[in-house]
Design a protein around this motif. Sequence first.
Motif, short mmCIF file in Angstrom:
data_model
loop_
_atom_site.label_atom_id
_atom_site.label_comp_id
_atom_site.label_asym_id
_atom_site.label_seq_id
_atom_site.Cartn_x
_atom_site.Cartn_y
_atom_site.Cartn_z
N VAL A 9 0.84 -1.21 0.00
CA VAL A 9 0.00 0.00 0.00
C VAL A 9 0.87 1.25 0.00
O VAL A 9 0.61 2.22 -0.72
CB VAL A 9 -0.94 -0.02 1.22
N GLU A 10 1.94 1.23 0.79
CA GLU A 10 2.86 2.37 0.82
C GLU A 10 3.60 2.51 -0.50
O GLU A 10 3.87 3.62 -0.95
CB GLU A 10 3.85 2.20 1.97
N GLY A 32 2.32 5.80 -1.61
CA GLY A 32 3.29 6.62 -0.92
C GLY A 32 3.05 6.59 0.58
O GLY A 32 2.01 6.16 1.07
N SER A 33 4.02 7.07 1.32
CA SER A 33 3.89 7.10 2.78
C SER A 33 2.98 8.24 3.20
O SER A 33 2.83 9.24 2.49
CB SER A 33 5.27 7.25 3.44
N ALA A 86 7.19 8.70 -2.28
CA ALA A 86 6.20 9.16 -3.25
C ALA A 86 5.34 8.03 -3.78
O ALA A 86 4.22 8.26 -4.25
CB ALA A 86 6.88 9.88 -4.41
N GLY A 87 5.84 6.79 -3.74
CA GLY A 87 5.09 5.68 -4.30
C GLY A 87 4.98 5.79 -5.82
O GLY A 87 5.90 6.27 -6.50
N TRP A 88 3.87 5.36 -6.36
CA TRP A 88 3.67 5.44 -7.81
C TRP A 88 3.26 6.84 -8.25
O TRP A 88 3.23 7.11 -9.44
CB TRP A 88 2.60 4.43 -8.24
N SER A 104 -3.62 10.12 0.11
CA SER A 104 -2.60 10.47 -0.88
C SER A 104 -2.95 11.75 -1.64
O SER A 104 -2.08 12.37 -2.26
CB SER A 104 -2.40 9.32 -1.86
N LEU A 105 -4.22 12.16 -1.60
CA LEU A 105 -4.61 13.41 -2.28
C LEU A 105 -4.09 14.63 -1.55
O LEU A 105 -3.71 15.62 -2.18
CB LEU A 105 -6.14 13.48 -2.39
N ILE A 106 -4.04 14.59 -0.22
CA ILE A 106 -3.63 15.77 0.55
C ILE A 106 -2.19 15.69 1.00
O ILE A 106 -1.70 16.62 1.64
CB ILE A 106 -4.55 15.95 1.78
#
Length: 821
Positions: free
Chosen positions: A52-53, A57-58, A64-66, A162-164
Motif C-alpha cells: 500500500v505504501e 506513498g507514505s 512518493a510511491g507510484w 494520498s490526495l492531501i
Amino acid sequence: MAAPTLQQPSFLLANLKADSIIKPLLQRCQDLVKVINDYPAKELHVIFPWLVECVFGSLDGVIAGWNLRAISSRAYGYNIVLDFLDPSGPMMQLVYKLQAEEYKYEVSISHLPGPVKASIQEGVLPDCPLFHNKLQFAMSGLLALSILHNPFEFFMFNFAHSLITVKTCPPGQQGSCTDSAYFILVDTYLKYFLPTEGVVPPSPFSDSRGSVTAPSPRPQSVSFAGYGVHSPSLLKHHIFHQPSATADPAAQEIWRSETLLQMCVEVWLHHYSLEMYQKLQSPQVKLALLQYRLCMSSMPCQPHPPPGSGTLHTYQEPFSPTEEHVMVVRLLVKHLHAFSSSLRPEQLTASPSAHSHTSPLEEFKRVVVQRFVQQKLYLFLQHCFGHWPLDASFRAVLETWLSYIQPWRYTGEKANPQPDLSRTVPDRWGSFVEENLLMYTKLFQVFLNRAIRTDLVNAKNALMVFRVAKVFSQMNLPDMIQNGEQLFLEPEHVLHHRQPRGFMTPSQGGSFLSSRQRAVPDSVFRVKSHVYALEGQDCQYKQMFGTDFRGTILRFIQMIAQARQTAKRISDHSMEVAANTSFMSWFRLGSPDLNNTFAGPEADETGETVKKTHEFLDRALENLCQIFKLNPGQLSQIIANLGLSQDDVNYNQLPDCVQGDGGLLLTDLGRMQIINGLRRFEIQYQGDPELQPIRSYENATLVRMFYRVSTLLNHRFGGHMNTLCSRPDFLGRLGRHYLSSPAANTRLTKSPATRRTMERSRHPGLSLRPLASYRTLLLLILLYLVGALVSLGPLSSTLLILAGVFLYGLLTLLGDKLKSH
C-alpha cells in the motif's frame, strides 16, 4: 490451485522490495498478481502495508510511491496502474482476501485530520463508525495513539490521504488533474461502490459464515472519555452495522460503500475548528442546542448556555487545499447528487414508517448528502472562500459550490429542449433548498465580499460573477431561497408547543421529522435545525433578501457598471491603437515614448477578451436584476447616480487620496477606482533615461555602445553644455531642446514611496540612444539610399540629415512659442 512451497515472510517481502527497484512497472505488477493469487492470506498479510505504501506513498510524504496524481493518460504505466487498482483488480482481490481473515493494520492518529487528532488527544472519541472500538493505546499516552483498520479501511484511508499528502512531481509530469490516474480511480471507485443503478457487486472471497466480515457494531457505551453519551443516529439504524446472518445480501456489502464515503469525507473535508467539529459529531448536542434556542423566547429569563455552545474557533488547522484537491471534491459532490437522485420514485414519497422496509442501499441514497456531506462541505467551502487567493484559480472552488447547490443537474433526466423552461427549478427541490439554506445565502454573501475586492475588468473574474448570477437567476430558485429565509424568521414560540413531537428520536419509534406534524412547522423546524447546527445557537443570521444586504447588492451593481464602462474604454482604445498601427506609422520620426504605459488590465486582457468581459458583465447585471427584482428604471437610476460620464472626463485624474505625512494615501474609494480602471496615477520612469531596460525594437549592442560614447562626450563637454543650456536667448532654448530630457521639466504628483526619495538633479547631456532604434536605423538607411540615387556622397547626406534635424528643432521651438502666446 495448490499453494507453492512457502517462503519465510521476510524473504518474500525482501524479494519484492528488491524487484521494485530493478524491474519495470509492468513486470512488477505481473509478479504481484502471481503472488496475490498463489500465496495464502497469512503470507500476504506481511507484505500488504508495504505494498500500500509502495502504491500510494507514505502518509508523511517522504515516499512518493507510484505518484498516481502525476500519471496522466499519455504517460507510461497509466493503463497498468488502472488495471491493477481497479475495484475488481488484483489489489482489491488482495484486500478482500485479507478482509476474510480479519487482519488489522495500524494508522497513527498523527496522520488524521487536525480536528480529529486534537479531539482524540483531548479524550473525545469522534462519533464516526470509522473510529469505533479501534483505538490502540500505547504506553507513552494519548500522543502515541493509533487506529486499527481492517484491510479495506486501511486501503481506502491511504488512497484518500494520498490526495492531501504533499509530494514533489518530477519535471515534465505535470498535467491536468482531471486527466490523472488518481482522478480516474476516484471516479471509478465512486461508480462501483456507490452505483446509480443496481447494487454493489459482492466480493469474491468469503469467510466461514458465507459473507465478508463487516466491522463489528459499536457497543452502547465505551470507556473512552467523552463518548457514550451521544444519542442514537438520526438514521433508523446504522447501515454500517447490518447483521450478516439474516440481513439482505446487499446489506452485507453496503458497509464498503459507507466506508469509502466516510474515508473521503473525513480525510478531504475535515479542516475547521475543533469546537465546531465536536458539535457536529454529537446529535444529542445538536438537538440540545436547538431546543435551547427555540425555548429562549418563552422563558422568563435566559439560562446559562448548554455544554458545547462556546466559541467555534478555538482551534483552526493551518490547511490550504490545492486546486486538485477541490476538483476531486467536486467530483465527489457530483457523483453523490447522481447517486442520491437515483432513488426510486416510489421511495421519494414513501412515509417514514415504510423506510424500515427499504433496502439498505435505498436508505443510504436517501440520507447520503444531508447526513454525510452537508456539514463538512459547508465548512470546507467557507474555509476556501475565506483563504483562497484572489485569482482565477478560485474557479475550482466556485464550480464545486455551484455543483452542490444544483442537484437537479445530476438527476439523469434529459434536459428540456425549450430554453425558457429548462432553467426552471422543479418544485420538488424546495425542501433541498430549505435544508441547505446557508449553502445558498451565506456563501453567496461571502462570494460577493470576494468579488468586490477583485478586478472585474479581468475576463476570468467577470466570468465567475456571471456564473454565480446565472445560477441564482434560475426560475423559482430566488423564491425558494426567500421562502427558506421566511421560514427561518418565523417566531420561535410558535413551535414551542410542538417540541416533544418534533424531537422524537428514531429509537422512540419516530423519524427525525415526524409525518404527523403539519407541513409548515416541519419546514420551519428543518430550516432552523440546519442553521443552528452549522452556525451555532447564537448565530446572527444575515438575510440574503434583507434590506441591509440589498445596499451591498446595489453597490456591487455599481461596481459592475463601472467595470463594464472601463472594459468598453479599453476596447475602444485597443481598436484605436490597432487602427493607428500601420506600416507607414512604423517610420515616424522621433523616439517612442518609453514612459507611456496604458493603465488597463493585463496584457492578454485586450481585444476579443475585453469584448467577452463586457458581455459577461452585461449578462451578470441582467441576472442580478432578475434575482433581486430590480426593474430597468432602477438600474438606470443606479448607473446615473454613479456619474459615469464624469468619470470618463476625469479618467486621467488622480484616484481619491488624502494627504498624509509621507505623501498621498489612497482611500477605499481610490482603491476601488484603481481596481476597476477608473482613475490612475501618472506612472513614469524617474531614473536615468539612459539606463532604462532595452526594448524589443532596439539593438542591444548599439544601445550599450551609444551609452558609452554619450557618457564620454557628456563627461568631456559637460561644462560647455551647462553653459549653453543656461543662456536665456534662443541658442539656450535650442540647447535645452536637444540636450535636456523632456521628463526634467515635468513634475508629477508622487506616491509616498517616491516622495521620500531624493530629487535627482538632471544635468544637460547628449543622448544617442534613439539611434539604436531599428526604426531610426532603417530611416537613416533609406535617406542615405535616396542621397545615393541623387549622386550625394555619405558626407553630404550626413550634413543634410543634420541640417534637417536642426530645422526640425527650430520649427518645434517656434511652434511652442506661438502656442504660449
